[in-house]
Write a protein that holds these residues in place. Structure first.
Motif, PDB file in Angstrom:
ATOM      1  N   SER A 100     -18.707  35.952  -2.807  1.00  0.00           N
ATOM      2  CA  SER A 100     -18.525  35.010  -1.702  1.00  0.00           C
ATOM      3  C   SER A 100     -19.769  34.134  -1.624  1.00  0.00           C
ATOM      4  CB  SER A 100     -18.277  35.749  -0.389  1.00  0.00           C
ATOM      5  OG  SER A 100     -19.357  36.595  -0.084  1.00  0.00           O
ATOM      6  N   ARG A 103     -20.440  31.590   6.057  1.00  0.00           N
ATOM      7  CA  ARG A 103     -19.576  31.481   4.877  1.00  0.00           C
ATOM      8  C   ARG A 103     -18.630  30.306   5.099  1.00  0.00           C
ATOM      9  NH1 ARG A 103     -17.500  37.389   3.840  1.00  0.00           N
ATOM     10  NH2 ARG A 103     -16.232  36.253   2.351  1.00  0.00           N
ATOM     11  N   ARG A 161     -15.587  26.398   8.435  1.00  0.00           N
ATOM     12  CA  ARG A 161     -14.338  25.658   8.635  1.00  0.00           C
ATOM     13  C   ARG A 161     -13.695  26.009   9.967  1.00  0.00           C
ATOM     14  NH1 ARG A 161     -10.693  27.440   4.594  1.00  0.00           N
ATOM     15  NH2 ARG A 161     -10.091  28.897   6.187  1.00  0.00           N
ATOM     16  N   SER A 162     -13.763  27.271  10.361  1.00  0.00           N
ATOM     17  CA  SER A 162     -13.180  27.693  11.647  1.00  0.00           C
ATOM     18  C   SER A 162     -13.929  27.098  12.833  1.00  0.00           C
ATOM     19  CB  SER A 162     -13.202  29.217  11.765  1.00  0.00           C
ATOM     20  OG  SER A 162     -12.345  29.785  10.819  1.00  0.00           O
ATOM     21  N   HIS A 212     -15.360  29.844   5.161  1.00  0.00           N
ATOM     22  CA  HIS A 212     -14.257  29.955   6.129  1.00  0.00           C
ATOM     23  C   HIS A 212     -14.762  30.021   7.569  1.00  0.00           C
ATOM     24  CE1 HIS A 212     -15.187  34.257   5.846  1.00  0.00           C
ATOM     25  NE2 HIS A 212     -14.559  34.395   6.993  1.00  0.00           N
ATOM     26  N   GLN A 213     -15.949  30.602   7.777  1.00  0.00           N
ATOM     27  CA  GLN A 213     -16.527  30.635   9.129  1.00  0.00           C
ATOM     28  C   GLN A 213     -16.888  29.227   9.588  1.00  0.00           C
ATOM     29  OE1 GLN A 213     -19.698  33.327   7.978  1.00  0.00           O
ATOM     30  NE2 GLN A 213     -18.932  34.858   9.425  1.00  0.00           N
ATOM     31  N   THR A 268     -16.001  20.835   1.760  1.00  0.00           N
ATOM     32  CA  THR A 268     -16.597  21.052   0.437  1.00  0.00           C
ATOM     33  C   THR A 268     -17.435  19.852   0.027  1.00  0.00           C
ATOM     34  OG1 THR A 268     -14.787  22.497  -0.255  1.00  0.00           O
ATOM     35  CG2 THR A 268     -16.067  21.443  -2.006  1.00  0.00           C
ATOM     36  N   ASP A 299     -10.510  21.489   4.001  1.00  0.00           N
ATOM     37  CA  ASP A 299     -11.293  22.162   2.964  1.00  0.00           C
ATOM     38  C   ASP A 299     -11.982  21.140   2.067  1.00  0.00           C
ATOM     39  OD1 ASP A 299     -10.369  24.550   3.968  1.00  0.00           O
ATOM     40  OD2 ASP A 299      -9.132  25.047   2.235  1.00  0.00           O
TER      41      ASP A 299
END
Length: 110
Positions: free
Chosen positions: A80, A40, A45-46, A42-43, A57, A53
């Motif tokens: 999501s 996903r 990005r982490s 956020h995963q 994207t 962001d």
């Protein structure tokens, strides 16, 4: 120089756009991260320290347009989104592995 690579040196070569997308600042890192399986936003990005962001994207949209990444809206509440490599994206990630091995080895020597 390998003769087949000469075409990439020409400004009008369609492969140059794909080369630019993959070798951009975040491209290799996105492909490498997704090579381990769908993630996903956020995963992802982490995992990629320092990516904003906006840039993540943009990179994902570009890769989706190139056919390297598939975006799937998951039926959750709220909805999501998951990102995964296509077969073409997985092939690109596999081809990058020797280069990434070289980068890791070289960086450890410095």
């Amino acid at each position: 120089m390998i003769p087949e690579n000469r075409a990439l040196l020409r400004r009008d070569c369609p492969g140059r756009a794909l080369l630019d997308h993959i070798t951009g600042k975040w491209g290799v890192l996105v492909l490498t991260s997704l090579s381990e399986g769908p993630l996903r936003f956020h995963q992802l990005r982490s995992r990629i320290d320092g990516v904003s962001d906006k840039m993540l994207t943009q990179t994902l949209r570009t890769f989706a347009g190139d056919g390297l990444v598939e975006r799937t809206v998951l039926p959750t509440a709220p909805p999501s989104v998951s990102y995964a490599l296509t077969d073409l994206g997985a092939e690109a990630a596999r081809e990058l592995e020797p280069f990434l091995r070289w980068v890791r080895t070289t960086a450890s020597r410095q």
